[in-house]
Design a protein around this motif. Structure first.
Motif: not given
Length: 377
Positions: A322-327
């Protein structure tokens, strides 16, 4: 004015306001420290966080008009938590170094120095005083060593006989001619345990530190962490205590003299996954009072991702994806990609392939490609 009596009165008063140790020295220039700082600069060993003007770091007369003395103070801080929390599979935790437990030590020491200044001004209304803590111009350790508070150790800390190196330091320059104390002789002897134990070899030799290689410094940087430091970080999310915990002089040293310094285990050793998506507001509310928050949440979040990779925490893979996709921050996305490569698994690999198709930042893309190559091998 009986300055010897004034000095004793200052010592006595310091004990009533929570100063654990106090020492006095002259306001003469720190000639030996000047040589050391010039050498540090030549070797590019400085961190970049310190005062850049070397003369201001060694010459008190540039900081106060006609200074006569410097008062050095030390406050002991805990080395152990009274209440402990456990890091376990599915609920991994990071660790802030001991110097970031409890209320920011700058705040605590400034309070003590402010009270000491007020006392001195009441006794001598025309006295001049200038106090500083850590971020001030003078080198705290040089002042403390010359004032007899402790000796300057091979781990680049001041070690006191009473409290080991678990002390915060502050100082006050004044125009009062207070008699100096005797500097403390080195007591490290032939011991090199701190040098041998340093994870990155940052302690070049006794008393010399390459700050650029120090884990404590690296945890405070905001960019991508070099691969060699990622591998050494472990579960540290701010600072490093290795050169203190390994020191024989610190054995059995654990003092709980100041309520402000008592650590909240949930803050000093926080769960890692919640840190990945913590908002600025939440970060300030929970961590804003500790010294480890001074660089903001970004380094802490990057380090938390690396710590999860260190644990190979499979339960965190979905959160890291999720972090890799959205941050929005490339450093965080790229570090997340690296972590997925370390943790491994089909879910990690599929996410790296899928998200790399829409990633535009070249550094993040490189981290994704490296992670995929690592998984393939």
């Amino acid at each position: 004015m009986d300055y010897d009596q004034l000095k004793q009165d200052i010592i006595d008063y310091s004990k009533t306001i929570g100063i654990d140790k106090i020492g006095f020295t002259t306001a003469s220039t720190f000639e030996e420290m000047r040589i050391r700082l010039i050498k540090q600069q030549e070797l590019n060993y400085q961190s970049g966080f310190e005062e850049k003007d070397i003369e201001k770091r060694v010459n008190p007369s540039l900081l106060l008009d006609q200074p006569k003395s410097i008062i050095s103070i030390a406050l002991a801080y805990p080395s152990k938590m009274k209440e402990r929390v456990t890091s376990k599979k599915g609920a991994r935790r990071g660790i802030f170094c001991r110097a970031s437990w409890g209320t920011d030590y700058h705040v605590v020491l400034r309070d003590r120095l402010s009270k000491l200044e007020k006392y001195i001004m009441e006794r001598v209304p025309d006295a001049l005083c200038k106090s500083m803590v850590d971020t001030g111009e003078l080198v705290d350790r040089a002042v403390a060593q010359r004032a007899g508070v402790g000796w300057s150790a091979k781990n680049c800390a001041i070690i006191t006989p009473e409290f080991g190196s678990y002390v915060y330091l502050g100082e006050m320059i004044t125009n009062l001619p207070l008699s100096p104390d005797t500097p403390m002789e080195d007591q490290c002897g032939e011991c090199n345990k701190c040098i041998d134990a340093c994870p990155t070899g940052a302690l070049i030799q006794g008393g010399q530190l390459d700050a650029q290689r120090c884990i404590a410094f690296q945890t405070q940087t905001k960019g991508f962490l070099a691969e060699e430091f990622r591998e050494k970080l472990g579960n540290r999310i701010y600072g490093c205590d290795t050169c203190q915990t390994i020191c024989p002089k610190n054995k059995g040293m654990d003092f709980h003299n100041h309520i402000e310094m008592e650590p909240d285990p949930e803050i000093a050793k926080p769960l890692l996954v919640p840190l990945l998506t913590i908002s600025n507001k939440e970060f300030k509310e929970k961590y804003g009072h500790i010294s480890g928050s001074w660089r903001g949440k970004k380094p802490i979040q990057r380090n938390a991702i690396i710590a999860l990779a260190h644990f190979k925490e499979e339960s965190a893979v979905t959160d890291i994806i999720g972090v890799m996709k959205n941050d929005p921050r490339p450093v965080i996305r790229g570090t997340a990609a690296w972590a997925l490569g370390k943790i491994g698994g089909s879910e990690s690999k599929q996410a790296l392939v899928a998200i790399s198709n829409s990633e535009t930042d070249p550094e993040v893309l490189q981290e994704m490609q490296d992670a995929l190559a690592h998984l393939s091998s």
